[in-house]
Design a protein around this motif. Structure first.
Motif, PDB file in Angstrom:
ATOM      1  N   SER A 109       0.824  -1.202   0.000  1.00 31.43           N
ATOM      2  CA  SER A 109       0.000   0.000   0.000  1.00 31.43           C
ATOM      3  C   SER A 109       0.860   1.256   0.000  1.00 31.43           C
ATOM      4  O   SER A 109       0.513   2.250  -0.627  1.00 31.43           O
ATOM      5  N   GLY A 165       1.662   5.125  -6.729  1.00 30.89           N
ATOM      6  CA  GLY A 165       0.219   5.079  -6.618  1.00 30.89           C
ATOM      7  C   GLY A 165      -0.438   6.245  -7.333  1.00 30.89           C
ATOM      8  O   GLY A 165       0.227   7.114  -7.886  1.00 30.89           O
ATOM      9  N   SER A 196       0.450   1.047  -3.715  1.00 27.80           N
ATOM     10  CA  SER A 196      -0.980   1.290  -3.906  1.00 27.80           C
ATOM     11  C   SER A 196      -1.421   0.960  -5.340  1.00 27.80           C
ATOM     12  O   SER A 196      -1.427  -0.205  -5.726  1.00 27.80           O
ATOM     13  N   HIS A 220      -4.547   0.120   1.809  1.00 27.32           N
ATOM     14  CA  HIS A 220      -4.724   1.156   2.838  1.00 27.32           C
ATOM     15  C   HIS A 220      -5.842   0.798   3.823  1.00 27.32           C
ATOM     16  O   HIS A 220      -6.631   1.657   4.237  1.00 27.32           O
ATOM     17  N   ASP A 225      -1.032  -0.432   5.553  1.00 29.00           N
ATOM     18  CA  ASP A 225       0.205   0.165   5.050  1.00 29.00           C
ATOM     19  C   ASP A 225       1.458  -0.485   5.620  1.00 29.00           C
ATOM     20  O   ASP A 225       2.575  -0.143   5.202  1.00 29.00           O
TER      21      ASP A 225
END
Length: 217
Positions: A7, A93, A124, A161, A191
């Motif tokens: 994440s 991400g 992510s 997340h 995370d």
């Protein structure tokens, strides 16, 4: 490829240890390429990619930037060589379907399966893009490809997340609803959790919490 899907990147010693194990050598002896592309498709705009690049230096021997939207205008032999010479790709991400589009359009998605020693570290959306489906919950806008199907490099989906304090909607209950809609193998990860994949073998590396969802037949 050897995959480390996260994440939030290298957030604790366990995930860092998993990265070093995949590299087979110290970070200080390894070269990295940052791919910030997904950040440009998100609401953070140009600030997000800059923060990603600035925070990506873990003490690498060298760090470069590979912007996928630029690759169609660069001689393919040049940028393919850059990827082949790298030890690890750090994939940012942001908007996962924007990243999915440019990984396909640039040709990087076609190249990656031919690089078995390359380490891929996803952050992510950089992790989600390798899954079969993302789920409507993680579509920032209308997908350029028309649906939520991503590259399908792995056979499971990821809810990232989990229980993040700045994302109150990312609860375990929400992850369970998302997984029911995916109707395929899936993980919810916080995370402090990573999913390590080598030659089809999946291992969860975590100092936080996570859950595996078995699809209901």
């Amino acid at each position: 490829m050897r995959l480390l899907l996260t994440s939030a990147g290298i957030s604790n010693p366990s995930i860092e240890g998993a990265l070093v194990d995949l590299l087979g050598k110290p970070i200080a002896e390894s070269s990295a390429l940052c791919i910030p592309t997904a950040g440009y498709g998100s609401s953070f705009g140009p600030v997000g990619p800059w923060r990603f690049i600035r925070g990506a230096d873990l003490g690498w021997r060298s760090v470069g930037v590979l912007e996928l939207t630029a690759l169609p205008s660069i001689d393919q032999e040049r940028w393919v060589q850059w990827v082949r010479e790298a030890d690890v790709l750090l994939v940012n991400g942001g908007d996962v379907m924007y990243l999915n589009h440019w990984m396909r359009t640039s040709g990087l998605a076609d190249l990656l399966p031919s690089l078995p020693e390359l380490v891929y570290l996803g952050f992510s959306a950089g992790s989600l893009v390798l899954t079969p489906r993302v789920g409507a919950e993680f579509l920032d806008g209308k997908p350029l490809t028309g649906d939520d199907r991503a590259l399908g490099t792995v056979d499971f989906s990821i809810f990232p997340h989990l229980d993040h304090p700045d994302l109150p909607e990312n609860t375990m209950a929400a992850a369970e609803r998302w997984a029911a809609g995916i109707a395929a193998p899936a993980y919810a990860i916080d995370d402090d959790t990573a999913i390590k994949v080598v030659a089809g073998t999946v291992e969860v590396v975590s100092e936080g919490h996570w859950k595996y969802f078995t699809p209901v037949s």
